[in-house]
Design a protein around this motif. Structure first.
Motif, PDB file in Angstrom:
ATOM      1  N   ARG A  33       0.813  -1.307   0.021  1.00 57.12           N
ATOM      2  CA  ARG A  33       0.020  -0.254   0.052  1.00 57.12           C
ATOM      3  C   ARG A  33       0.696   1.288  -0.061  1.00 57.12           C
ATOM      4  O   ARG A  33       0.486   2.299  -0.424  1.00 57.12           O
ATOM      5  N   PRO A  37       2.286  -2.114  -6.205  1.00 58.61           N
ATOM      6  CA  PRO A  37       1.241  -1.689  -7.130  1.00 58.61           C
ATOM      7  C   PRO A  37       0.156  -0.680  -6.522  1.00 58.61           C
ATOM      8  O   PRO A  37      -0.393  -1.208  -5.499  1.00 58.61           O
ATOM      9  N   GLY A  38      -0.103   0.294  -7.074  1.00 55.12           N
ATOM     10  CA  GLY A  38      -1.061   1.441  -6.436  1.00 55.12           C
ATOM     11  C   GLY A  38      -0.670   2.090  -5.281  1.00 55.12           C
ATOM     12  O   GLY A  38      -1.336   2.720  -4.478  1.00 55.12           O
ATOM     13  N   GLY A  39       0.873   2.121  -4.945  1.00 58.46           N
ATOM     14  CA  GLY A  39       1.216   2.706  -3.651  1.00 58.46           C
ATOM     15  C   GLY A  39       1.366   3.944  -3.727  1.00 58.46           C
ATOM     16  O   GLY A  39       1.313   4.588  -4.838  1.00 58.46           O
ATOM     17  N   TRP A  40       1.084   4.614  -2.528  1.00 57.06           N
ATOM     18  CA  TRP A  40       1.170   6.037  -2.447  1.00 57.06           C
ATOM     19  C   TRP A  40       2.425   6.800  -2.562  1.00 57.06           C
ATOM     20  O   TRP A  40       2.659   7.841  -2.873  1.00 57.06           O
ATOM     21  N   ASP A  43       4.437   4.098  -6.887  1.00 60.52           N
ATOM     22  CA  ASP A  43       3.474   3.179  -7.576  1.00 60.52           C
ATOM     23  C   ASP A  43       4.380   2.327  -8.578  1.00 60.52           C
ATOM     24  O   ASP A  43       4.807   2.962  -9.706  1.00 60.52           O
ATOM     25  N   THR A  44       4.365   0.975  -8.264  1.00 62.47           N
ATOM     26  CA  THR A  44       5.222   0.167  -9.405  1.00 62.47           C
ATOM     27  C   THR A  44       4.318  -0.227 -10.551  1.00 62.47           C
ATOM     28  O   THR A  44       4.724  -0.831 -11.232  1.00 62.47           O
ATOM     29  N   GLU A  46       0.222  -1.065 -12.310  1.00 61.28           N
ATOM     30  CA  GLU A  46      -1.315  -1.531 -11.918  1.00 61.28           C
ATOM     31  C   GLU A  46      -1.283  -2.642 -11.071  1.00 61.28           C
ATOM     32  O   GLU A  46      -0.609  -3.448 -11.007  1.00 61.28           O
ATOM     33  N   GLU A  47      -2.432  -2.559 -10.114  1.00 60.17           N
ATOM     34  CA  GLU A  47      -2.489  -3.774  -9.223  1.00 60.17           C
ATOM     35  C   GLU A  47      -3.130  -4.858  -9.967  1.00 60.17           C
ATOM     36  O   GLU A  47      -3.820  -4.748 -11.074  1.00 60.17           O
TER      37      GLU A  47
END
Length: 49
Positions: A33, A37-40, A43-44, A46-47
């Motif tokens: 998180r 993926p989708g981290g604030w 962001d690596t 897409e989830e």
């Protein structure tokens, strides 16, 4: 301008390498998180569904 002439190419490469290594360590150590993926923070991509 004299300050810029004191910086060598090797120092620039070492700084970039240190930043890349730090980024990879953060991706591995932090929860998804935050850095994943989708981290604030990092962001690596897409989830996965």
């Amino acid at each position: 301008m004299q300050f810029l002439s004191q910086i060598s190419f090797d120092e620039i490469v070492a700084s970039l390498l240190a930043c890349l290594i730090l980024r990879e360590v953060m991706i591995l150590a932090l929860p998804d998180r935050i850095a994943g993926p989708g981290g604030w923070l990092i962001d690596t991509g897409e989830e996965e569904a």
